[in-house]
Scaffold this active site. Structure first.
Site, PDB file in Angstrom:
ATOM      1  N   ARG A   1      35.325   1.272  38.257  1.00 41.58           N
ATOM      2  CA  ARG A   1      34.651   0.438  39.259  1.00 41.58           C
ATOM      3  C   ARG A   1      35.510   0.399  40.534  1.00 41.58           C
ATOM      4  O   ARG A   1      36.283   1.311  40.801  1.00 41.58           O
ATOM      5  CB  ARG A   1      34.331  -0.963  38.711  1.00 41.58           C
ATOM      6  CG  ARG A   1      33.610  -0.974  37.365  1.00 41.58           C
ATOM      7  CD  ARG A   1      32.343  -0.152  37.326  1.00 41.58           C
ATOM      8  NE  ARG A   1      31.586  -0.369  36.089  1.00 41.58           N
ATOM      9  CZ  ARG A   1      30.756   0.511  35.571  1.00 41.58           C
ATOM     10  NH1 ARG A   1      30.568   1.675  36.170  1.00 41.58           N
ATOM     11  NH2 ARG A   1      30.096   0.237  34.463  1.00 41.58           N
TER      12      ARG A   1
ATOM     13  N   ASP B   1      34.558   6.860  28.172  1.00 40.71           N
ATOM     14  CA  ASP B   1      33.396   6.324  28.886  1.00 40.71           C
ATOM     15  C   ASP B   1      33.476   4.806  28.948  1.00 40.71           C
ATOM     16  O   ASP B   1      32.453   4.121  28.931  1.00 40.71           O
ATOM     17  CB  ASP B   1      32.075   6.774  28.242  1.00 40.71           C
ATOM     18  CG  ASP B   1      30.859   6.494  29.122  1.00 40.71           C
ATOM     19  OD1 ASP B   1      31.036   6.322  30.344  1.00 40.71           O
ATOM     20  OD2 ASP B   1      29.732   6.418  28.588  1.00 40.71           O
TER      21      ASP B   1
ATOM     22  N   ASN C   1      30.517   7.211  40.160  1.00 44.75           N
ATOM     23  CA  ASN C   1      29.241   6.525  40.398  1.00 44.75           C
ATOM     24  C   ASN C   1      29.444   5.127  40.967  1.00 44.75           C
ATOM     25  O   ASN C   1      29.038   4.121  40.395  1.00 44.75           O
ATOM     26  CB  ASN C   1      28.392   6.474  39.126  1.00 44.75           C
ATOM     27  CG  ASN C   1      29.077   5.793  37.958  1.00 44.75           C
ATOM     28  OD1 ASN C   1      30.296   5.830  37.821  1.00 44.75           O
ATOM     29  ND2 ASN C   1      28.282   5.157  37.103  1.00 44.75           N
TER      30      ASN C   1
ATOM     31  N   HIS D   1      30.332  12.541  26.684  1.00 51.56           N
ATOM     32  CA  HIS D   1      29.950  11.492  25.730  1.00 51.56           C
ATOM     33  C   HIS D   1      28.791  11.929  24.820  1.00 51.56           C
ATOM     34  O   HIS D   1      27.734  11.311  24.790  1.00 51.56           O
ATOM     35  CB  HIS D   1      29.636  10.178  26.440  1.00 51.56           C
ATOM     36  CG  HIS D   1      28.790  10.274  27.678  1.00 51.56           C
ATOM     37  ND1 HIS D   1      27.604  10.971  27.738  1.00 51.56           N
ATOM     38  CD2 HIS D   1      28.959   9.725  28.906  1.00 51.56           C
ATOM     39  CE1 HIS D   1      27.100  10.859  28.944  1.00 51.56           C
ATOM     40  NE2 HIS D   1      27.898  10.105  29.676  1.00 51.56           N
TER      41      HIS D   1
ATOM     42  N   HIS E   1      35.262   4.845  33.690  1.00 52.54           N
ATOM     43  CA  HIS E   1      34.743   4.126  34.853  1.00 52.54           C
ATOM     44  C   HIS E   1      35.712   2.997  35.188  1.00 52.54           C
ATOM     45  O   HIS E   1      35.943   2.116  34.355  1.00 52.54           O
ATOM     46  CB  HIS E   1      33.362   3.540  34.567  1.00 52.54           C
ATOM     47  CG  HIS E   1      32.328   4.568  34.212  1.00 52.54           C
ATOM     48  ND1 HIS E   1      31.458   5.103  35.144  1.00 52.54           N
ATOM     49  CD2 HIS E   1      32.031   5.161  33.032  1.00 52.54           C
ATOM     50  CE1 HIS E   1      30.669   5.985  34.536  1.00 52.54           C
ATOM     51  NE2 HIS E   1      31.000   6.035  33.259  1.00 52.54           N
TER      52      HIS E   1
ATOM     53  N   LEU F   1      24.877   4.046  27.393  1.00 52.45           N
ATOM     54  CA  LEU F   1      24.069   5.253  27.559  1.00 52.45           C
ATOM     55  C   LEU F   1      24.984   6.469  27.629  1.00 52.45           C
ATOM     56  O   LEU F   1      25.980   6.426  28.363  1.00 52.45           O
ATOM     57  CB  LEU F   1      23.213   5.166  28.827  1.00 52.45           C
ATOM     58  CG  LEU F   1      22.054   4.173  28.769  1.00 52.45           C
ATOM     59  CD1 LEU F   1      21.389   4.052  30.144  1.00 52.45           C
ATOM     60  CD2 LEU F   1      21.021   4.581  27.723  1.00 52.45           C
TER      61      LEU F   1
END
Length: 348
Positions: free
Chosen positions: A18, A248, A42, A175, A16, A220
């Site tokens: 961002r 992750d 996401n 993950h 990620h 998570l």
């Protein structure tokens, strides 16, 4: 035992980054070590089509450090409305390498995710037809299901069915955190693989909960009991090409983690390969690290392995207490602690 370890340059098959002002920091950290990375979609709003993927890719490329050749591999965010045409257009773009299934509400910014897997069967069929992998966040999200059981329940309720219904589909169980998932992937056909994070190899839920709650260990899928950690170490160090590196790495500003209702995600990109080296060294399996970090992922995706190398040296250094994150700061995993391996920067 050697104090130097040279590997073909690795790739990160799940990260990620961002968006916006934080990109120079997150992109700089991943580009330090990795040649390529699968970029999670996401955002708010999510990356739903080839055009949005292309625009996000350009923002990432613009944030690369001077001279960097880091290559972002873009991912389509699946929603209930994703069509086979969206999938085919993404494939035709040449920049989208996979599509991501987030069950709605499973993790950060997943509210636009899939409410029922049956809704996206036409899109999944198109993925199989064009040879694009399906990346799966494998947790059920019903409130009555215990958070520690959600991965196993997803396998039983959904994963087996998807793999059986689409036998030619490449699936990455992302993950993974349980012995159940490791066993499922091991026993599944060759078109099913899995990524494993550094935190799930190094830690279990005791590290997060015993002696006080440590919010920077919270991610998570959540850390599980130590027996699952052992199973993940077994899988990662086995040499089985189904298992490969996916950090992750998921940054959140300090105030969003250290809160009464803190966000899920561990920031590891700044020292990911160093942490993986520690985990593999614990198993006397440093000889298996190159396969896991540099070879298995490209082979699964049908891409060439990198040809340049990185070198790690056995040298203690102290992880920073915090790192810049746009105008804020992020507390990385292992903040203020000693790490045993260091990347030689001249090879980065």
């Amino acid at each position: 035992m050697s104090d130097r370890l040279t590997l073909l340059r690795p790739d990160d098959w799940h990260i990620h980054l961002r968006d916006g002002a934080v990109l120079p920091h997150t992109v700089g950290d991943v580009a330090r070590t990795f040649a390529r990375a699968i970029i999670m979609p996401n955002l708010v709003p999510p990356v739903r089509n080839a055009a949005e993927a292309g625009a996000y890719r350009e923002r990432i490329l613009a944030a690369r450090p001077a001279g960097s050749r880091f290559e972002p591999l873009m991912v389509l965010y699946l929603t209930d409305r994703t069509s086979p045409e969206d999938v085919r257009a993404a494939k035709a773009s040449g920049i989208v390498y996979a599509a991501k299934l987030y069950p709605a509400g499973a993790t950060t910014n997943s509210d636009s995710g899939v409410t029922s897997i049956d809704n996206i069967f036409p899109a999944i069929e198109a993925l199989a037809e064009v040879g694009m992998p399906l990346l799966v966040h494998g947790e059920v999200t019903r409130s009555e299901i215990d958070v520690f059981d959600r991965e196993k329940r997803f396998i039983d309720e959904h994963m087996r069915r998807v793999v059986e219904r689409f036998p030619t589909l490449k699936v990455v169980f992302e993950h993974i955190t349980t012995s159940d998932a490791a066993q499922f992937v091991t026993e599944a056909p060759a078109n099913v693989g899995a990524t494993i994070t550094a935190q799930h190899l190094l830690y279990n839920r005791n590290h997060m909960l015993v002696g006080g709650i440590r919010p920077h260990f919270y991610c998570l899928p959540i850390l599980k009991r130590n027996t699952h950690q052992v199973a993940l170490l077994d899988a990662a160090t086995s040499g089985n090409p189904k298992f490969f590196l996916g950090t992750d790495s998921a940054p959140h500003a300090r105030h969003a983690k250290e809160a009464a209702c803190g966000c899920a995600g561990c920031y590891t990109a700044y020292a990911a390969i160093e942490m993986y080296a520690e985990a593999f060294e614990q198993r006397n399996a440093l000889d298996k690290l190159e396969g896991f970090a540099s070879l298995h992922g490209p082979a699964f995706y049908g891409l060439p392995a990198n040809t340049d190398t990185i070198t790690l040296v056995r040298e203690e250094w102290t992880a920073p207490d915090s790192l810049p994150f746009g105008e804020q700061t992020v507390v990385p995993l292992r903040a203020g602690e000693k790490l045993r391996w260091r990347l030689l920067e001249e090879n980065a």
